[in-house]
Design an enzyme around this catalytic site. Sequence first.
Site, short mmCIF file in Angstrom:
data_model
loop_
_atom_site.label_atom_id
_atom_site.label_comp_id
_atom_site.label_asym_id
_atom_site.label_seq_id
_atom_site.Cartn_x
_atom_site.Cartn_y
_atom_site.Cartn_z
N CYS A 380 64.83 72.07 88.07
CA CYS A 380 66.18 71.55 88.26
C CYS A 380 66.45 71.28 89.75
CB CYS A 380 67.21 72.50 87.64
SG CYS A 380 68.84 71.75 87.39
N HIS A 505 65.00 72.80 82.17
CA HIS A 505 64.78 74.24 82.32
C HIS A 505 63.77 74.73 81.28
CE1 HIS A 505 67.95 75.32 85.28
NE2 HIS A 505 68.51 74.21 84.83
N GLU A 507 62.09 77.34 81.19
CA GLU A 507 62.12 78.79 80.96
C GLU A 507 62.87 79.18 79.69
OE1 GLU A 507 65.57 78.10 83.99
OE2 GLU A 507 63.68 77.16 83.38
#
Length: 534
Positions: A380, A505, A507
Amino acid sequence: MSKYIVVTGGVVSSIGKGITSASIGRILRSYGVNVTAIKIDPYLNWDSGTLNPYQHGEVYVTDDGMECDLDLGHYERFLDVELSGKANITTGKVYSSVIEKERKGEYLGSCVQIIPHITDEIKLMIRNVAEKTKAEVVMVEVGGTVGDIESQPFIEAVRQLKNEEGHDNCMFVHVTYVPYLKAAKEFKTKPTQHSTKELRGLGINPDMIVCRSELSLDANLKEKIAHFCDVPIEAVINTPDAHSIYEVPLIMYSANVGSYILNRLNIDTATNKADLYEWSQIVEDLKIETPKVKIAVVGKYIELEDAYISIRESLKHAGAANKVHVDIDWIKADNDFNIDILKQYDGLLIPGGFGERGINGKIEAVKYAIKNNVPIFGICLGLHAMSIAIAQLNGYPDANSTEFDENSTCPVIDMMEEQKKINNMGGTMRLGAYPCKIKEGTLAYEAYKDTNISERHRHRYEVNNEYRDILTSAGAIISGTSPDDFLVEMIELENHPWFLGCQFHPEFKSRPNKAHPLFKSFIKAAKNKKQNQK
């Protein structure tokens, strides 16, 4: 018909209710039971999107674009499911819905009150999740601590839920803390007794008590807690501090939590034994101490690791997948950031964030990685720092983002056009899952082994298309875009061992049993760097 397991907490906050809920869910899943989870947050915010990460930790984003409590990340990782934003119920959502219904006249002139209108709305939201997911068991975690004034409507609602659903369809698990006094060399059960008494005073008798502690409790202490808290001794479960949160399902399973809950709720399963073999292997892989790679996370909110909890867990997953131990150091990217500290690391990660503070440190970290061929992963805002660094190193020293300088003469990063018309802060970013097209022959393609993927986003700013040519002429590779090629989603760098930034993102989609492809590739590159140095 769904059954409900309500998890409450006492004594102190942040006691581990989320991990307890996720662990119970994991155990039931291993029996073949269809499980989903709900987190109740008793704050007046509508969602987690505008909360300070120092106070609340990470803002977790679901596929459908809801900004949620970080516990939903635990649920998704442990249960290996994708949850809806409706799985995060807040006081703000409940009150907003009730007030909207009142304005529409749906209460037919009634005086709108906490009971029954607020409690009915809470139960409706819980049941809507159960109905939509068709789950056999719904884990319901009530945030906060028993006795908090903010939690009272939710405690009353779940009390009513059990009465309405019936004894065989709803049970309560109370998580408490049993402190160990080193001076006296003994555990103290009184806080657990008082917490349980408080809960019973609100009309809820726990069916199981999960005792968190630094060390293991002996049988006499469990018997004492069972006696004073009026639960069977087999329902007093001790979860002492563990090496990894992923050990907790195994600890609870060894205490027969699975069979106790299945019997208590009369759940029939195809097997009498849970299949936790894969989970056990993951736990063993996470215990690996050597070989080791050192990763520096150069971030803004590093004082509270929970602000980057999904990144931390994703790095661990990738380490296990690569059979290496990942040592993570959290480096604060402020004005006094010393670039020389990065010499000791095998890889750098630049996480997301907002605002100008720390951006120069992140950009300098990117430049260091470029000049020294260190594997670097930008997420990001990390992609923004990478783009700015590439431009600054190639004849555009004034390159910047309009997020930090609205009057920049070289705005490599700019606010998306549709975002410029928005005034409200909460829930208005580009949120949730969006498709991405990957270019073949790139690091991204090598990682995903696919040209079409979907990832979760949370941002207002993007690479400015007017500067694409400047970036590519400087050696940047645009390896991922939106399907229409309009938005830059991933960027790489020619002649660098591993340089990758993504606007999304990743994750949020990593799992302990399925490390995210980008994290897996990043740790592999860090491992290779370390091996090549020998």
